[in-house]
Design an enzyme around this catalytic site. Structure first.
Site, PDB file in Angstrom:
ATOM      1  N   SER A 178      14.663 -32.022 -31.674  1.00  0.00           N
ATOM      2  CA  SER A 178      13.304 -32.486 -31.664  1.00  0.00           C
ATOM      3  C   SER A 178      12.217 -31.365 -31.135  1.00  0.00           C
ATOM      4  O   SER A 178      12.828 -30.423 -30.657  1.00  0.00           O
ATOM      5  CB  SER A 178      13.408 -33.595 -30.483  1.00  0.00           C
TER       6      SER A 178
HETATM    7  N1  SAH Z   1      18.900 -34.666 -28.540  1.00  0.00           N
HETATM    8  C1  SAH Z   1      19.346 -33.689 -29.692  1.00  0.00           C
HETATM    9  C2  SAH Z   1      18.355 -34.310 -30.926  1.00  0.00           C
HETATM   10  C3  SAH Z   1      19.601 -34.868 -31.918  1.00  0.00           C
HETATM   11  S1  SAH Z   1      18.915 -35.465 -33.082  1.00  0.00           S
HETATM   12  C4  SAH Z   1      18.830 -32.249 -29.418  1.00  0.00           C
HETATM   13  O1  SAH Z   1      18.274 -32.069 -28.206  1.00  0.00           O
HETATM   14  O2  SAH Z   1      19.137 -31.530 -30.212  1.00  0.00           O
HETATM   15  C5  SAH Z   1      19.868 -37.092 -32.874  1.00  0.00           C
HETATM   16  C6  SAH Z   1      21.286 -37.042 -32.755  1.00  0.00           C
HETATM   17  O3  SAH Z   1      21.716 -38.391 -32.701  1.00  0.00           O
HETATM   18  C7  SAH Z   1      22.024 -36.663 -34.142  1.00  0.00           C
HETATM   19  O4  SAH Z   1      22.866 -35.435 -33.594  1.00  0.00           O
HETATM   20  C8  SAH Z   1      23.023 -37.777 -34.549  1.00  0.00           C
HETATM   21  O5  SAH Z   1      24.106 -37.476 -34.878  1.00  0.00           O
HETATM   22  C9  SAH Z   1      23.069 -38.599 -33.165  1.00  0.00           C
HETATM   23  N2  SAH Z   1      23.509 -39.657 -33.414  1.00  0.00           N
HETATM   24  C10 SAH Z   1      23.106 -40.911 -34.384  1.00  0.00           C
HETATM   25  N3  SAH Z   1      23.386 -41.993 -34.179  1.00  0.00           N
HETATM   26  C11 SAH Z   1      24.141 -41.908 -33.180  1.00  0.00           C
HETATM   27  C12 SAH Z   1      25.170 -43.071 -32.221  1.00  0.00           C
HETATM   28  N4  SAH Z   1      25.339 -44.085 -32.534  1.00  0.00           N
HETATM   29  N5  SAH Z   1      25.859 -42.366 -31.071  1.00  0.00           N
HETATM   30  C13 SAH Z   1      25.612 -41.147 -30.659  1.00  0.00           C
HETATM   31  N6  SAH Z   1      25.060 -40.202 -31.249  1.00  0.00           N
HETATM   32  C14 SAH Z   1      24.257 -40.699 -32.428  1.00  0.00           C
END
Ligand code: SAH
Length: 244
Positions: free
Chosen positions: A93
């Site tokens: 993000s």
């Molecule tokens: N917090 C992260 C942003 C990640 S983007 C950072 O600091 O980099 C969102 C993430 O959520 C992705 O990696 C995606 O794979 C994950 N995601 C999507 N659906 C999910 C689920 N049901 N359970 C766990 N993770 C999930």
């Protein structure tokens, strides 16, 4: 005579070696100080100027090396005012959003926090600078593996990671003082509401995939009553379910 010639050249070789070592050393110092000043500018212009005032959040954003969490090709852009790709169609993000969500959770050094969507591990690292314990779940195995490696290398002791569908939360570790969801869901997953402590806060983007979503702050009252507040319009990658 041959040996003598070599002895004459020795100081020159030594000098060249010293110059070489110094140039390598100063190059790496130059690089890390570039990152340090980029990080300072990020905190000042992207975060403080946008009214993030919680000193814990400002300190955490100023001290976590965001460039450690992005891929090699994006390191120079690590402190820019935008999200960046982290592979597998996912993104880290924008710094401001990380700071805003962290501030909304109102956590301190006693808090136990659950994050859904580890991704790069950056948000978990920011939370770990403030909270007592961070539990973070990632559904994509290679992202889980990569963030684990980075978090271990950078020495975060109070983060536990899990490769699972975060829709179900982390029952064995519940309840949590705060929950942060970093992927967008059409609705607030009921298991996450259940796993939030009374008096706790959850921050979650709610809305359809790849359209405008709303960042929602969920409060669980002392009696277990739920209230929600719309904070901002946002655009997050979707929360996916196992098998999707
Ligand atoms: N917090 C992260 C942003 C990640 S983007 C950072 O600091 O980099 C969102 C993430 O959520 C992705 O990696 C995606 O794979 C994950 N995601 C999507 N659906 C999910 C689920 N049901 N359970 C766990 N993770 C999930």
């Amino acid at each position: 005579m041959k040996d003598l010639k070599f002895i004459h050249k020795f100081p020159v070789i030594l000098l060249l070696l010293m110059v070489f070592c110094f140039s390598i050393g100063s190059e790496s110092i130059g690089k890390s100080s570039d990152y340090a000043s980029a990080r300072k500018r990020m905190v000042l212009y992207q975060i403080l100027h946008r009214k993030i005032t919680d000193q814990n959040v400002l300190n955490a954003m100023g001290s976590v090396f965001r460039h450690d969490f992005v891929q090699e090709a994006y390191k120079k852009k690590a402190y820019e005012d935008r999200p960046l790709p982290i592979g597998y169609g996912q993104t880290i993000s924008q710094p401001y959003i990380v700071a805003l969500m962290t501030q909304l959770l109102n956590i301190d050094k006693e808090s136990r926090v659950l994050e859904i969507g580890t991704g790069s591990g950056y948000q978990a690292a920011v939370l770990a600078r403030i909270a007592k314990e961070v539990y973070t779940i990632e559904i994509i195995k290679p992202l889980h593996d990569r963030s684990n490696k980075i978090l271990n290398r950078t020495g975060y002791q109070n983060i536990r990671t899990l490769n699972a569908d975060g829709y179900f939360g982390w029952k064995a570790q519940a309840p949590f003082d705060a929950i942060i969801v970093t992927c967008a869901s059409d609705f607030i997953p009921p298991p996450l509401i259940d796993q939030l402590k009374k008096g706790g806060l959850m921050c979650i983007p709610v809305g359809p995939p790849f359209k405008i979503q709303h960042l929602i702050l969920v409060k669980k009252g002392k009696t277990g009553d739920i209230t929600t507040q719309v904070i901002a319009s946002v655009r997050f990658v979707p929360l996916t379910r196992e098998g999707e």
